[in-house]
Design a protein around this motif. Structure first.
Motif, PDB file in Angstrom:
ATOM      1  N   LYS A  38     -17.502  -8.580 -27.915  1.00 35.68           N
ATOM      2  CA  LYS A  38     -16.406  -8.725 -28.619  1.00 35.68           C
ATOM      3  C   LYS A  38     -16.480  -8.846 -30.168  1.00 35.68           C
ATOM      4  O   LYS A  38     -15.643  -7.865 -30.886  1.00 35.68           O
ATOM      5  CB  LYS A  38     -15.533 -10.080 -28.297  1.00 35.68           C
TER       6      LYS A  38
ATOM      7  N   LEU B  15       3.886  -1.026 -24.300  1.00 37.80           N
ATOM      8  CA  LEU B  15       3.402  -2.069 -23.226  1.00 37.80           C
ATOM      9  C   LEU B  15       2.173  -2.889 -23.950  1.00 37.80           C
ATOM     10  O   LEU B  15       1.989  -4.146 -23.766  1.00 37.80           O
ATOM     11  CB  LEU B  15       2.868  -1.182 -22.153  1.00 37.80           C
TER      12      LEU B  15
ATOM     13  N   PRO C 254      -1.799 -10.771 -27.028  1.00 39.19           N
ATOM     14  CA  PRO C 254      -1.481 -12.069 -27.263  1.00 39.19           C
ATOM     15  C   PRO C 254      -1.342 -12.731 -28.588  1.00 39.19           C
ATOM     16  O   PRO C 254      -0.902 -13.839 -28.922  1.00 39.19           O
ATOM     17  CB  PRO C 254      -2.589 -12.869 -26.352  1.00 39.19           C
TER      18      PRO C 254
ATOM     19  N   ILE D  26      -7.976  -9.800 -31.969  1.00 37.91           N
ATOM     20  CA  ILE D  26      -9.185 -10.628 -31.399  1.00 37.91           C
ATOM     21  C   ILE D  26      -9.884 -10.092 -30.352  1.00 37.91           C
ATOM     22  O   ILE D  26     -10.995 -10.353 -29.841  1.00 37.91           O
ATOM     23  CB  ILE D  26      -8.704 -11.859 -30.759  1.00 37.91           C
TER      24      ILE D  26
ATOM     25  N   CYS E  58      -9.461  -8.564 -27.215  1.00 33.06           N
ATOM     26  CA  CYS E  58      -9.525  -9.417 -26.104  1.00 33.06           C
ATOM     27  C   CYS E  58      -9.529  -8.224 -25.017  1.00 33.06           C
ATOM     28  O   CYS E  58      -9.667  -8.145 -23.862  1.00 33.06           O
ATOM     29  CB  CYS E  58      -8.429 -10.307 -25.758  1.00 33.06           C
TER      30      CYS E  58
ATOM     31  N   MET F 268      -6.533  -6.660 -24.058  1.00 32.70           N
ATOM     32  CA  MET F 268      -5.458  -6.434 -23.462  1.00 32.70           C
ATOM     33  C   MET F 268      -4.707  -5.563 -23.362  1.00 32.70           C
ATOM     34  O   MET F 268      -4.133  -4.737 -22.549  1.00 32.70           O
ATOM     35  CB  MET F 268      -4.520  -7.722 -23.801  1.00 32.70           C
TER      36      MET F 268
ATOM     37  N   GLU G 141      -5.970  -2.566 -21.354  1.00 32.87           N
ATOM     38  CA  GLU G 141      -5.664  -2.788 -19.854  1.00 32.87           C
ATOM     39  C   GLU G 141      -4.336  -2.587 -19.711  1.00 32.87           C
ATOM     40  O   GLU G 141      -3.976  -2.086 -18.536  1.00 32.87           O
ATOM     41  CB  GLU G 141      -5.660  -4.387 -19.807  1.00 32.87           C
TER      42      GLU G 141
END
Ligand SMILES: Cc1cc2nc3c(=O)[nH]c(=O)nc-3n(C[C@H](O)[C@H](O)[C@H](O)COP(=O)(O)O)c2cc1C
Ligand code: FES
Lengths: 191, 611
Positions: B538, B555, B561, B581, B583, B585, B588
């Motif tokens: 990361k 989306l 987050p 950060i 992550c 998401m 995804e």
């Protein structure tokens, strides 16, 4: 492993019900190598290892309490503090790790506001990171109590936890009563 | 299995159970009971059939029709179409990924084709909860004939001829251990079965206990007779509730039928088995730690030099300790003969190897292959290759004690000695395939985190060495690696392997040393260039939204987050690198038809700002 918690931290307010322990001691007392089955039985009966129970076990086996405490903290299975009503077990086996388990874990922890081995304040969930749940083909995998959820994305994992909580709060904890574990193939397709 | 009847076998290995196979079995039973076929059709549960990826599985024998991905809703079709009308339900068959054509019999599915099922021959054929099924396939016959002999010398001779090596990882010749235990002096001896299986990513022993528990019990009884023990223990992980349950059922049935307990089959020989639940410590898989654990102590391996477990073992008595698979092989070897067994496999490694194949491979599952097969054949022929068109990067065997082998080793034969020579090891049977998106430094970090946590702490090399290696690996994956780190890792790693007290420490550095040996460029990219070539660490990657692909659906912004994504509906979104950060998401969340989120190696953040 719950290293670092003193025996005292396990002392619960209120009375300690000796009865289940007494039965266990009767069964195991004279067996060779009784300690670990005794601790396992105690944890099954009380949900954790109360300090009083460990003291009674030490007395009954004529072993120093330090020996009992040493064994209880050596093995990952034993807990010195009570667990919440439901356990979210997130797999960190090799297959799950390379398929995105760290992100899944992160999101669940962030959502519940607790880390590995901790309980939510309302005692709804405990998170436990475990190694290989034996369902590597559906990696990444988690279980809420007896129910397995596979092919998780961070999103779908959190959704499953939220749905479980909603169901639990709505009624009789239906998520937990089924003896048949089922899989939620949460592919995370969003509308 | 009765003649002329057809059997509906419902796989109830752990993975199929997660897919509701118990409900499927109930529905099938109900459906069949409501037809006139009742009596000609038996519905029964079986242990893991192996093809976990395609589960839940329902098998129709004797035709060997294999229905995949079955749900409760499919039950009507299977009963009406297949059983009643003799029409195979095509939509539930496995479809060849290349030709797209359906394959009815599992014998014709490539996943099964390259396998040789010896140890797993009953898994997926018999009902593990019914001793009559085991007896029906010749179960306990080996024990019966052994008990007719004056002593265990003939058993030893067969074992020696078979050249069976222990399946717990080390590969020690089984007959030598058995002979040593037989020759050890002692009025009381023990047989212990190691079912601790702590390797994260392995489930072979569990599948055998769940699918063919009597084979293990029979092997242990034969061992008891051979070495002169009257009591056996099976040390099982507490995390395997189903295996424990099936074992208990099997032990109970065996006792009632006189295959366990006193005066077995009227021979005068007595032997009984107790299940001991492990309490969650990886190191207890080590023999001396395991026996201490049964004694109710902490599992601290004994330091060498020490007497062998075969002389001073459980409760200080001579003890024969073997893996689940080693015991389960014994009845088969005695039935078929040691020489027959020795004809399978390679010069130094006889018989077959079982693997839990998982990770980035099309067909995950439980497999059994002859020793000497190549890694390539396992991964590409049985495993079906790497999914989603990704490139293969490494294959990991031996768990935390093993290593990661690169593409150039794919033609290595799978046997004890070749894998060891390559820097990995056979281990107990976990085999995890990794694709190009897997960071090998992170894999090394992952295993070190495991061993560091599981180190019992007795010896300095293992306790501090694993910690120090882990710290360095964490720094490297965080982008804080320094020149010289790799050399230092090698130095510590070699010291830990050389100076530790037990097998855990002596092999703890293997994941680090093999990844350095075969993937040094990845370490260097992290340390020198601040880049993670697999785009996985990361701290060393960035996400950005490609303006020409983004349609502005929001989306990703909703998924983020930390609210790092700005942008209105229908306008291109932008990631604030300072807030991000990493992550993943957003990546995804972005629908695959747009794929507008790009993951890049290296930092895009101005001034290298960290969230
Ligand atoms: C840290 C450690 C963990 C081990 N875990 C296992 C295990 O889970 N199962 C197993 O059979 N052997 C395990 N072993 C190997 C055992 O010490 C022992 O060699 C083996 O059970 C002997 O059986 P075998 O001769 O049939 O292979 C482990 C060894 C070490 C050092
Ligand atoms: S690695 Fe997660 S189930 Fe095996």
């Amino acid at each position: 492993m719950s290293v670092g918690q003193g025996v005292e931290s396990a002392v619960e307010a209120g009375g300690f019900d000796e009865a289940p322990l007494r039965d266990l001691l009767e069964t195991y007392q004279d067996q060779r190598g009784a300690l670990i089955p005794l601790l396992q039985g105690t944890q099954a009966a009380y949900g954790y290892l109360p300090a009083e129970a460990m003291e009674s076990i030490a007395r009954a086996l004529r072993e120093p309490l330090s020996q009992v405490f040493g064994v209880a903290t050596f093995y990952a299975q034993f807990r010195l503090v009570p667990r919440a009503r439901n356990v979210v077990r997130v797999c960190h086996g090799t297959a799950c790790h390379v398929s995105g388990a760290p992100l899944v874990s992160l999101e669940i922890e962030r959502n519940l506001g607790i880390g590995d081995g901790e309980n939510t304040e309302d005692m709804m969930f405990t998170i436990e990171n475990v190694a290989c749940l034996g369902a590597c083909g559906m990696a990444p995998v988690m279980m809420i109590n007896e129910r397995t959820y596979g092919k998780l994305s961070p999103d779908s994992a959190v959704k499953a936890v939220k749905e479980f909580r909603a169901k639990e709060e709505a009624g009789n904890g239906s998520g937990d009563t089924s003896a048949v574990p089922e899989v939620e193939d949460a592919d995370g397709e969003e509308a | 299995m009765k003649k002329d009847t057809r059997s509906l076998l419902v796989c109830q290995g752990s993975m199929c159970i997660s897919g509701k196979s118990r409900a499927i079995q109930e529905a099938l039973e109900k459906k069949v009971a409501g037809t006139q076929m009742d009596g000609d059709v038996e519905v029964k549960l079986i242990g893991c059939h192996g093809f976990c990826q395609q589960g839940p599985l329902v098998i129709v024998e004797p035709e060997a029709t294999c229905y995949t991905g079955v749900t409760v809703e499919d039950v009507d079709d299977i009963v009406q179409s297949d059983l009643r009308d003799g029409q195979v339900v095509e939509r539930l068959l496995f479809h060849d990924p290349e030709t797209g054509s359906p394959i009815a019999s599992y014998h014709d599915i490539p996943f099964y084709g390259a396998q040789t099922k010896l140890l797993l021959r009953h898994c997926g054929l018999i009902n593990p909860e019914d001793i009559d099924d085991y007896l029906g396939v010749g179960g306990y016959e080996a024990l019966g004939s052994v008990l007719e002999r004056p002593d265990g010398r003939e058993v030893l001779a067969e074992l020696k001829a078979s050249q069976l090596r222990g399946r717990g990882g080390g590969g020690f010749p089984a007959w030598r251990k058995w002979e040593a235990c037989l020759d050890a002096d002692g009025d009381e001896k023990f047989v212990v079965c190691n079912a601790d299986e702590g390797d994260p990513g392995a489930f072979m022993d569990r599948s055998i206990l769940e699918g063919d528990p009597h084979a293990v019990l029979e092997g242990m009884s034969i061992a008891g007779f051979t070495v002169g023990a009257r009591k056996g223990y099976i040390y099982v992980r507490a995390e395997y509730p189903l295996a424990v349950e099936r074992l208990r059922v099997a032990i109970d049935q065996a006792r009632r039928r006189g295959y366990l307990g006193s005066d077995i089959l009227g021979s005068g020989f007595s032997f009984d088995v107790e299940v001991f639940l492990g309490a969650g410590a990886f190191v207890c898989g080590e023999s001396t730690a395991l026996t201490l654990s049964i004694e109710g102590k902490r599992g601290l391996p004994k330091a060498a030099p020490r007497p062998r477990t075969t002389e001073v073992g459980l409760f200080d008595k001579p003890t024969l300790l073997n893996n689940v698979k080693t015991f389960a092989f014994v009845p088969l070897i005695l039935a078929q003969g040691g020489e027959w067994f020795a004809r399978i496999g390679t010069e130094g490694s006889k018989g077959t190897a079982t693997f839990a194949l998982s990770g980035h491979v099309v067909n995950c599952g439980l497999i059994e292959v002859p020793m000497g097969i190549t890694l390539r054949k396992i991964i590409y022929e049985i495993g079906g290759g790497v999914p989603e068109g990704k490139a293969f990067k490494a294959v990991q065997t031996g768990g935390p004690s093993g290593g990661c082998l690169p593409e150039s080793f794919l033609d290595t034969p799978v046997d004890y000695d070749s894998l060891l020579q390559a820097g990995s090891m056979m281990g107990s049977g976990g085999m995890v395939v990794m694709n190009e998106d897997t960071c090998m430094v992170d894999v090394a970090r992952y295993f070190l985190q495991f061993t560091e946590r599981e180190s019992c702490g007795q010896c300095v090399h293992c306790r501090l060495g694993t910690k120090q290696m882990l710290t360095i690996l964490e720094e490297i994956t965080r982008g804080e690696g320094k020149p010289g780190d790799v050399e230092f890792l090698v130095q510590i790693g070699e010291a830990v392997n050389a100076g530790s007290l037990c097998g855990l420490g002596q092999s703890a550095a293997n994941p680090v040393l093999t990844t350095i040996r075969y993937f040094l460029d990845e370490y260097e990219a992290h340390i020198v260039e601040g880049r993670c070539p697999a785009r996985s660490c990361k701290a060393l990657i960035s996400f950005q939204i490609l303006p020409d692909k983004c349609i502005g659906c929001m989306l990703c912004a909703k998924a983020c987050p930390v609210d790092a994504i700005a942008g209105e509906r229908k306008s291109v979104h932008v990631i604030d690198q300072g807030k991000c950060i990493r992550c993943g998401m957003c990546e995804e969340a972005c629908p695959s038809r747009y794929s507008a989120v790009e993951r890049t190696s290296g930092s895009l953040a101005e001034g290298g700002e960290e969230a």
